[in-house]
Motif scaffolding. Structure first.
Motif, mmCIF file in Angstrom:
data_model
loop_
_atom_site.group_PDB
_atom_site.id
_atom_site.type_symbol
_atom_site.label_atom_id
_atom_site.label_comp_id
_atom_site.label_asym_id
_atom_site.label_seq_id
_atom_site.Cartn_x
_atom_site.Cartn_y
_atom_site.Cartn_z
ATOM 1 N N ALA A 165 -5.460 -6.256 -4.551
ATOM 2 C CA ALA A 165 -4.695 -6.730 -3.405
ATOM 3 C C ALA A 165 -5.572 -6.663 -2.156
ATOM 4 O O ALA A 165 -6.603 -5.977 -2.134
ATOM 5 C CB ALA A 165 -3.436 -5.872 -3.214
ATOM 6 N N VAL A 166 -5.129 -7.358 -1.115
ATOM 7 C CA VAL A 166 -5.875 -7.411 0.143
ATOM 8 C C VAL A 166 -4.951 -7.053 1.295
ATOM 9 O O VAL A 166 -3.886 -7.656 1.469
ATOM 10 C CB VAL A 166 -6.478 -8.814 0.371
ATOM 11 N N PHE A 203 -4.717 -18.342 4.106
ATOM 12 C CA PHE A 203 -5.380 -17.196 3.482
ATOM 13 C C PHE A 203 -4.450 -16.538 2.458
ATOM 14 O O PHE A 203 -4.855 -16.207 1.331
ATOM 15 C CB PHE A 203 -5.797 -16.198 4.553
ATOM 16 N N ALA A 204 -3.179 -16.354 2.831
ATOM 17 C CA ALA A 204 -2.210 -15.746 1.916
ATOM 18 C C ALA A 204 -2.067 -16.599 0.654
ATOM 19 O O ALA A 204 -1.994 -16.066 -0.473
ATOM 20 C CB ALA A 204 -0.867 -15.584 2.616
ATOM 21 N N GLY A 253 -5.164 -14.978 -7.805
ATOM 22 C CA GLY A 253 -4.580 -13.881 -8.589
ATOM 23 C C GLY A 253 -4.570 -12.559 -7.850
ATOM 24 O O GLY A 253 -4.484 -11.497 -8.482
ATOM 25 N N LEU A 254 -4.635 -12.592 -6.513
ATOM 26 C CA LEU A 254 -4.652 -11.381 -5.685
ATOM 27 C C LEU A 254 -3.360 -11.279 -4.885
ATOM 28 O O LEU A 254 -2.775 -12.290 -4.492
ATOM 29 C CB LEU A 254 -5.852 -11.410 -4.731
ATOM 30 N N VAL A 255 -2.936 -10.053 -4.608
ATOM 31 C CA VAL A 255 -1.711 -9.822 -3.839
ATOM 32 C C VAL A 255 -2.073 -9.711 -2.358
ATOM 33 O O VAL A 255 -2.991 -8.978 -1.983
ATOM 34 C CB VAL A 255 -0.992 -8.539 -4.299
ATOM 35 N N PHE A 256 -1.347 -10.429 -1.530
ATOM 36 C CA PHE A 256 -1.484 -10.322 -0.078
ATOM 37 C C PHE A 256 -0.525 -9.249 0.415
ATOM 38 O O PHE A 256 0.690 -9.350 0.195
ATOM 39 C CB PHE A 256 -1.163 -11.673 0.561
ATOM 40 N N ILE A 257 -1.048 -8.215 1.042
ATOM 41 C CA ILE A 257 -0.195 -7.120 1.527
ATOM 42 C C ILE A 257 0.361 -7.540 2.884
ATOM 43 O O ILE A 257 -0.090 -7.113 3.953
ATOM 44 C CB ILE A 257 -0.976 -5.794 1.589
ATOM 45 N N ALA A 289 4.541 -4.525 -1.206
ATOM 46 C CA ALA A 289 3.647 -5.529 -1.790
ATOM 47 C C ALA A 289 3.511 -5.356 -3.298
ATOM 48 O O ALA A 289 3.289 -6.330 -4.030
ATOM 49 C CB ALA A 289 2.277 -5.451 -1.127
ATOM 50 N N ALA A 290 3.662 -4.116 -3.781
ATOM 51 C CA ALA A 290 3.580 -3.844 -5.221
ATOM 52 C C ALA A 290 4.889 -4.141 -5.945
ATOM 53 O O ALA A 290 4.997 -3.938 -7.156
ATOM 54 C CB ALA A 290 3.181 -2.387 -5.447
ATOM 55 N N GLY A 291 5.901 -4.611 -5.180
ATOM 56 C CA GLY A 291 7.171 -4.995 -5.794
ATOM 57 C C GLY A 291 8.244 -3.946 -5.753
ATOM 58 O O GLY A 291 9.353 -4.156 -6.275
#
Length: 666
Positions: free
Chosen positions: A77-78, A91-92, A99-103, A316-318
């Motif tokens: 994640a970023v 960017f988001a 495949g990256l999570v935007f925090i 962000a992790a759900g």
């Protein structure tokens, strides 16, 4: 929860995120520009990757490079921090595609609030109260002028896509309107790549109150109370506090519910701030929503006992929000003072330089310091000039404010001009103590907050003289230790003279004022002849420059920092800087300089308003330059004729560069 995240930012916010990640056992990846190779956030992270050159467009704004690093480093994640790419919807989306999570919030939410004009339309539909104004898509200059006249002066011009005071102008009369519209457009284009503007009614004594909201992916939204950010310069916040002084529970609930309504209207998720402008009668209006963590989030953390970065990571992790609204409560009062490298006496012009000496108050349950710099670091022209955020907490506002004054007094910075003296004046002002704050506070109390600098006192002169005498003694001791005859009288520093009084004269300069102090050696110290009279003095010093002095029986402690011929005395009188002056050398270097107008710092020329041969009046605007993301107008210091213009629009200039030459008109 994530195992590893990348922090797409720098400075104090990167260090702040790393702190929470360490506590949670999450590994961190830092990114940095060539200018930040030795930065604090680089040293604190588990690993750090070079992005590119110093300019943000070639490093921290390189979304493609950041995504490349995130994937190569194994980050899941970023975290964008604030500024740079934190509110960039593209960017988001690019992160999600990789495949990256935007925090942070969904790209659609960022877009919805990214345009102040579109956001106001949305809020109108959601029945969130708005300030009267114009936020249409038609940006014809004549239309904007007509709308400003319809709204009625004073009006506030704002960049639709921006924040942080960039592209923001207050216009009090029609004659100022067109040049301010054009200037706001330039700043908006340079800062955000979008020159669209909106115009609002400017409220004369409003308060700037913002609500911290948090939403998750499970249809929960809460507000973590309010922050008062009314005290501002250049439309940027200086001191923030939570809770807002004078806020009653009913109004707090109304503003909190309106903020949650705004967030829910755009399907928000994560940390956000809904900013309101509040009139003197308590009426409040939606201003904008910042779809990110705010600079001033620590005051909310201090009064709520929550770690907002941890909340961001969990959402962000759900995961659902850690607490429901009824589980949140306010405890105590907190202030945040932003310590900047800037010169309040020059309209808060940003400053650059090396942090030659840096000492901070001790951190505790009452005092917190969020910073991205260490002693020896350089404040460069490439990034925001914030040195640190000083956050204090106590059981109530009065005690928290006393904590703030004490911590500011203990903060020491030498090597770059700062706003510390100004912050101390602000925290001690009777109106601020009473909580009578509004966005025009600094302008209203400018004379008291920015008084002329007092002349160096005899006490400070005495401390400077004692420091120089001790330095001479220490140098003599070192010479003796390295000498073949350490007991030789030539190594003595006791002031002995044959057939004359044992004394030494020190010459100092305080601005244009020249001062002399005669030190007569005595068995138990020195007799100092100062401008205001004589006193007996003695002192001891420590290796780190701390001085313990006795001046006629009064015990004092001070810190002395020497840089070349400059001697900074940090004492209960604040920080005073003297120049050690050699009158003979000064007399031999009598060359006069003048006629030029110089750049106050590195930057780029955005407008040249005169041509060679033009007659100009005193205070007439001549050149506009952009530096540290803000426009600065260079004006004529006197009437004259422009003899030469040395730079064209678009050219970069260095600190102190001569921009044009002004000659006498006759």
């Amino acid at each position: 929860m994530f195992d590893k995240i990348l922090i797409a930012n720098r400075g104090e916010i990167a260090c702040r995120v790393i702190k929470t990640c360490r506590r949670l056992g999450i590994r961190t990846v830092a990114v940095y520009s060539a200018a930040d190779a030795n930065a604090r956030h680089v040293a604190l992270a588990d690993e750090a990757w070079l992005l590119g050159p110093a300019k943000p467009a070639e490093s921290y704004l390189r979304a493609d490079r950041i995504i490349e690093v995130a994937r190569a480093s194994g980050a899941q994640a970023v975290h964008p921090g604030y500024g740079f790419l934190s509110e960039n919807a593209e960017f988001a989306e690019a992160l999600a595609a990789a495949g990256l999570v935007f925090i942070g919030p969904p790209a659609a939410s960022i877009r919805a609030m990214g345009s102040k004009s579109a956001a106001k339309s949305l809020m109108e539909t959601a029945e969130v109260p708005l300030v009267p104004g114009y936020h249409g898509a038609d940006q014809d200059l004549e239309l904007l002028k007509r709308e400003a006249r319809r709204i009625g002066f004073p009006v506030l011009i704002k960049a639709s896509a921006g924040g942080g005071g960039k592209g923001m102008k207050v216009v009090t009369q029609e004659s100022e309107l067109e040049p301010q519209l054009l200037s706001a457009r330039r700043e908006a284009k340079a800062g955000f790549g979008d020159e669209q503007l909106l115009i609002e009614k400017y409220l004369e004594r409003p308060r700037h109150i913002e609500i911290q909201v948090f939403a998750d992916g499970h249809d929960h939204c809460v507000y973590l109370f309010e922050r008062d950010c009314s005290v501002q310069r250049r439309h940027q916040k200086v001191i923030e506090e939570a809770p807002a002084p004078g806020m009653d529970p009913a109004r707090r609930r109304a503003m909190g519910e309106a903020a949650c309504k705004a967030a829910q209207a755009i399907g928000y998720r994560g940390a956000g701030t809904v900013e309101f402008i509040a009139d003197s009668d308590g009426t409040f209006y939606f201003m904008e929503m910042n779809t990110r963590l705010q600079v001033e989030h620590p005051v909310t953390e201090m009064i709520s006992g929550q770690d907002l970065v941890e909340w961001q990571l969990r959402v962000a992790a759900g995961e659902p929000l850690p607490l429901a609204q009824e589980q949140l409560a306010i405890h105590g009062h907190a202030f945040e003072a932003r310590i900047y490298a800037e010169d309040p006496d020059r309209d808060f012009l940003p400053a650059i330089g090396r942090l030659h000496h840096l000492r901070t108050p001790a951190e505790s349950a009452h005092v917190r310091i969020d910073t991205g710099v260490r002693e020896g670091d350089e404040v460069s022209p490439y990034y925001d000039p914030m040195i640190a955020k000083l956050i204090v907490w106590d059981e109530d506002r009065e005690r928290a404010l006393a904590r703030l004054r004490g911590a500011l007094a203990d903060y020491q910075v030498v090597g770059v001009t700062t706003n510390l003296r100004f912050l101390s004046s602000l925290a001690a002002h009777p109106a601020f103590i009473a909580g009578d704050v509004h966005t025009g506070f600094i302008a209203q109390h400018q004379a008291a907050l920015l008084p002329p600098r007092a002349a160096i006192s005899d006490r400070v002169l005495a401390l400077a003289t004692l420091a120089e005498l001790l330095r001479a003694e220490q140098a003599a001791t070192v010479r003796a230790a390295h000498s073949a005859d350490p007991h030789s009288p030539w190594h003595a520093s006791d002031g002995w003279r044959m057939n004359c009084d044992n004394h030494h004269v020190f010459h100092f300069r305080d601005g244009e004022r020249e001062l002399a102090v005669t030190a007569h050696y005595r068995r138990d110290g020195y007799l100092l002849e100062l401008p205001g009279g004589e006193l007996l003095a003695r002192a001891d010093s420590t290796a780190d420059g701390e001085l313990f002095a006795d001046l006629d029986g009064v015990r004092l402690r001070a810190t002395l920092v020497r840089r070349g011929d400059e001697l900074s005395v940090i004492s209960s009188d604040g920080t005073q800087t003297l120049t050690l002056h050699d009158p003979l050398a000064a007399a031999m270097d009598g060359e006069e300089h003048g006629g030029g107008l110089n750049a106050p710092m590195p930057g780029a020329i955005v407008a040249v308003l005169v041509e060679p041969g033009a007659l100009v009046a005193k205070d007439q605007p001549l050149v506009i330059m952009e530096a540290m993301k803000m426009e600065h107008t260079i004006t004529a210091p006197r009437a004259g004729v422009v003899a030469a213009v040395h730079y064209a629009v678009g050219e970069q200039v260095s600190d102190g560069a001569e921009l044009l030459t002004l000659a006498d008109a006759d």
